[in-house]
Design an enzyme around this catalytic site. Structure first.
Site, short mmCIF file in Angstrom:
data_model
loop_
_atom_site.label_atom_id
_atom_site.label_comp_id
_atom_site.label_asym_id
_atom_site.label_seq_id
_atom_site.Cartn_x
_atom_site.Cartn_y
_atom_site.Cartn_z
N GLU A 148 -10.41 -11.06 -5.12
CA GLU A 148 -8.99 -10.89 -4.79
C GLU A 148 -8.45 -12.07 -3.99
OE1 GLU A 148 -8.44 -7.26 -2.57
OE2 GLU A 148 -10.28 -7.54 -1.43
N ARG A 204 -15.36 1.38 -2.00
CA ARG A 204 -15.09 0.09 -1.35
C ARG A 204 -15.19 0.28 0.16
NH1 ARG A 204 -9.35 -2.73 -1.91
NH2 ARG A 204 -8.77 -1.08 -0.47
N HIS A 217 0.80 -1.22 0.00
CA HIS A 217 0.00 0.00 0.00
C HIS A 217 0.83 1.27 0.00
CE1 HIS A 217 -3.17 -2.93 0.73
NE2 HIS A 217 -3.89 -2.07 0.05
N ARG A 230 2.86 -9.40 -0.50
CA ARG A 230 3.03 -8.28 -1.43
C ARG A 230 3.90 -7.16 -0.86
NH1 ARG A 230 -3.13 -5.86 -1.60
NH2 ARG A 230 -2.23 -3.89 -2.23
N ARG A 268 -10.60 3.74 -2.23
CA ARG A 268 -10.11 3.04 -1.03
C ARG A 268 -10.43 3.91 0.18
NH1 ARG A 268 -5.56 1.49 -4.76
NH2 ARG A 268 -5.28 -0.75 -4.60
N ASP A 283 -3.94 -8.48 -4.29
CA ASP A 283 -4.10 -9.55 -3.30
C ASP A 283 -4.25 -10.90 -3.98
OD1 ASP A 283 -3.87 -8.39 -0.75
OD2 ASP A 283 -5.78 -7.37 -1.06
N CYS A 318 -9.18 -3.82 -10.90
CA CYS A 318 -8.79 -2.59 -10.19
C CYS A 318 -7.45 -2.74 -9.47
CB CYS A 318 -9.88 -2.16 -9.22
SG CYS A 318 -10.15 -3.33 -7.89
C1 PEP Z 1 -6.11 -5.53 -4.84
O1 PEP Z 1 -5.91 -6.31 -3.92
O2 PEP Z 1 -5.76 -5.75 -6.01
C2 PEP Z 1 -6.79 -4.25 -4.59
C3 PEP Z 1 -7.14 -3.46 -5.57
O3 PEP Z 1 -7.00 -3.89 -3.30
P1 PEP Z 1 -5.84 -3.31 -2.34
O4 PEP Z 1 -4.62 -3.08 -3.20
O5 PEP Z 1 -6.36 -2.07 -1.75
O6 PEP Z 1 -5.66 -4.41 -1.35
MG MG Z 2 -6.91 -5.98 -2.01
#
Ligand code: PEP
Ligand code: MG
Length: 656
Positions: free
Chosen positions: A516, A410, A267, A550, A374, A540, A587
């Site tokens: 995800e 979301r 993130h 990640r 988000r 994810d 996304c």
């Molecule tokens: C993802 O997991 O691809 C996603 C868009 O959500 P985040 O990156 O906020 O976990």
């Molecule tokens: Mg995610």
């Protein structure tokens, strides 16, 4: 009530980050003679003598662009400690708060320890005992025993107790060398007896103060970084940034970011990409080698960093800066052109929004709405839980700015590598006792465990749903029963609001799910019966499919969204949604990768949501591609079992 700085200027010690840098710096001259230590491998010596003293480093490029500027380090801001006398009934909760701060500090120390392996043997030998000492102090130590005593007996609040006790132990250590008492271990016969000289005593005292500062920061939930000391145009060099820290960066001040740590889909990375800052991550050992003020060239596309560039390197970098500016101007002209394939088929390009500060970028990029809002930004640096009115105002600002284009909101996706502050304080923390937070109480699981958080959020969204088209998206779904439970809560909130006379639109916001997890991808055919739309979260999905964190640096090379297993899951979910005639989009970060979008289009996807800064390049790729060639590419790629070959095919397609 009085306020005191936990680290006033006179006794301001070196925070751990600086200590690591200092220690690594002390061993620099010895390391120069070595050729095979792990971190020396990072810096390739210049082969060309005309490059002079420049040093080259490599990492993972995050955002295209080149920046030239002086190195700057983020300072830790002093934390204000408010002294307060507790009521007897409050001491239990204060002890729990202390324990949470201890656990959080321990996790931070463990994380630092895991990164030691990347340093040279000399540096490891110097830093490892320091981290061990910190860890011991956070165990059953005299420090913590006395802090608890102060809370229970003297009714001091935890911050005051930590500050007072750390200072008193530090004072005790400084003059009493070599017979200082052991403060770290549970038995009082620890290493204090081994202290050899005054310097060692002072170092120990500083360690106690450092751990006190860390505890106070974690109690106060203060961000660890401040960027206010950095001059405009600075290249921020750091070992690590939390998403909460990255959210505080002003892209108008920070020219680029170079980070020792970090995965390209965590993130912090998403935040930096959203802010449009050239960044290179995973440059192991860089922060220890750079000096404040030293000139550095950062290439966010190639993932290269050059310290103290030679005149020739500098001139080449200046040409690249100008070339990027020209490219941006050229791409900006695409803004008003439609996102259509060469045969005229329409493709939807939407923006992801992490911070309200991105709204102008979204408008500039010509996004067709927001495919992923988000909502974590409302909680990330908040001092208290955002109530319905606060949330409503935030969502209204976004929906109004979209001027009739859809906003997909979301629901709060907390947990995993995101650290919760305000939610911990409110007793809604994720991952408290989860060994693997990413597999624990996160996303929709957390919301279903705390329906009050979900209800507040749904009510705020419903209140703005008359102002423009809005959709609601659920994070981290694995089974249809979770979606059904969420829908029940949604309907309950709608009924309650209508009963109270709140006017809601006839057509309520659609309720959709993120795909995800492998379970959601494989179960898309069933989830799609209840979900009104689906959106593939490739970040994810990649992590859970490949069992690769990640946010991890050590396994970052294994984090590959082009792994055929991930691609087949995307293909499966897409086919299922198309069969059900349910809207489906992507996304995750993959949606903003111009190399990958033709493949996704060939697989049947027509809707992509990405960081606003990625839209122009993706639009260019869409407009140049034909559906037939995308389909051929997809058929060819889906036969592959080797991620490297997939990557080669995509690069070849882009160069066609
Ligand atoms: C993802 O997991 O691809 C996603 C868009 O959500 P985040 O990156 O906020 O976990
Ligand atoms: Mg995610």
């Amino acid at each position: 009530m009085s306020e005191t700085e936990a680290d006033g200027p006179k006794r301001r010690g070196k925070p751990l980050a600086q200590a690591l840098r200092r220690l690594a710096g002390q061993t620099r001259s010895r390391r120069v003679a070595q050729t095979n230590s792990a971190d020396d491998a990072v810096a390739a010596p210049p082969e060309d003598p005309s490059r002079g003293t420049e040093r080259r480093f490599g990492g993972r490029g995050l955002y295209p662009g080149v920046a030239i500027g002086p190195v700057g380090f983020a300072e830790e801001e002093p934390t204000l400690v408010a002294a307060r006398t507790l009521q007897p009934s409050e001491t239990g909760a204060e002890l729990v708060r202390l324990d949470e701060a201890v656990q959080r500090s321990l996790r931070q120390i463990e994380k630092l320890k895991a990164r030691l392996a990347f340093l040279s043997d000399d540096s490891q030998a110097e830093i490892a005992p320091l981290l061990d000492a910190y860890r011991q102090m956070l165990g059953p130590s005299r420090l913590l025993r006395n802090v608890r005593g102060r809370i229970v007996e003297r009714k001091q609040n935890a911050e005051t107790a930590v500050m007072a006790e750390a200072e008193s132990l530090a004072q005790l250590l400084t003059p009493l060398v070599p017979a200082a008492p052991a403060v770290w271990a549970s038995g009082d016969s620890g290493p204090g007896a081994d202290l050899e000289d005054v310097e060692a005593g002072q170092r120990r005292a500083e360690e106690v103060r450092e751990i006190g500062r860390r505890l106070i920061r974690n109690l106060a939930r203060a961000p660890f970084r401040s960027f206010s000391n950095l001059a405009p145009g600075t290249v921020l060099v750091t070992e690590q940034l939390r998403p909460a820290d990255a959210a505080l960066i002003d892209p108008a001040r920070i020219a680029a970011v170079v980070m020792d740590d970090g995965g390209t889909a965590d993130h912090t990375a998403i935040m930096l990409r959203a802010l449009g800052i050239p960044a290179v991550l995973g440059v192991v050992g860089f922060a220890a080698r750079a000096r404040a003020g030293e000139r550095v060239v950062v290439n966010g596309e190639r993932g290269s960093v050059v310290l103290d560039p030679s005149p020739a390197t500098l001139a080449a970098a200046e040409r690249e800066v100008a070339a990027y500016a020209r490219e941006r101007q050229r791409l900006a002209r695409l803004r008003t052109l439609p996102a259509t394939l060469s045969g005229g088929e329409a493709v939807e390009l939407q923006a992801n929004l992490e911070l309200p500060a991105e709204l102008p970028l979204i408008a500039q990029a010509g996004a067709a709405g927001i495919g992923l809002l988000r909502t974590e930004f409302l909680f990330i640096n908040a001092e208290r839980m955002p109530d319905e009115a606060v949330q409503e105002a935030a969502y209204r600002g976004v929906v109004d700015a979209m001027g009739g284009d859809c906003t997909t909101i979301r629901l709060l996706d907390w947990g995993g590598e995101k650290q919760s502050d305000v939610l911990t304080a409110a007793g809604v923390a994720a991952g408290g006792d989860d060994v693997n937070p990413a597999l624990g109480l996160r996303g929709l699981r957390l919301l279903l465990a705390h329906p009050e958080v979900m209800e507040t959020q749904l009510a705020a969204i419903l209140r703005v749903s008359a102002a423009g088209p809005v959709r609601i998206m659920l994070p981290m779904v694995t089974v249809p029963s979770e979606l059904r439970a969420a829908r029940e809560i949604y309907e309950r909130v709608v009924r309650r609001m209508r009963r109270r006379g709140v006017r809601l639109p006839e057509t309520l916001p659609l309720l959709g799910v993120m795909v995800e997890t492998p379970a959601a991808a494989l179960g898309a055919g069933t989830l799609g019966l209840d979900a009104e739309f689906l959106s593939i979260g490739t970040n994810d999905l990649t992590m859970y499919t490949l069992a690769v964190d990640r946010a991890s640096n050590s396994v970052a090379p294994l984090y590959d969204p082009l792994h055929p297993a991930v691609l087949h899951l995307i293909g499966h979910a897409t086919d299922a949604a198309l069969r059900l005639r349910r809207p489906i989009s992507v996304c995750g970060e993959m949606a903003g990768n111009p190399l990958v979008v033709p493949l996704l289009m060939g697989m049947g996807l027509r809707s992509f949501s990405m960081s606003a800064s990625a839209i122009p390049r993706v639009k260019q790729v869409v407009r140049q591609a034909s559906l037939d060639e995308c389909r051929r590419l997809a058929r060819r790629v889906m036969e592959e079992s080797d991620p490297a070959e997939v990557s080669r095919l995509l690069t070849e397609f882009a160069a066609r």
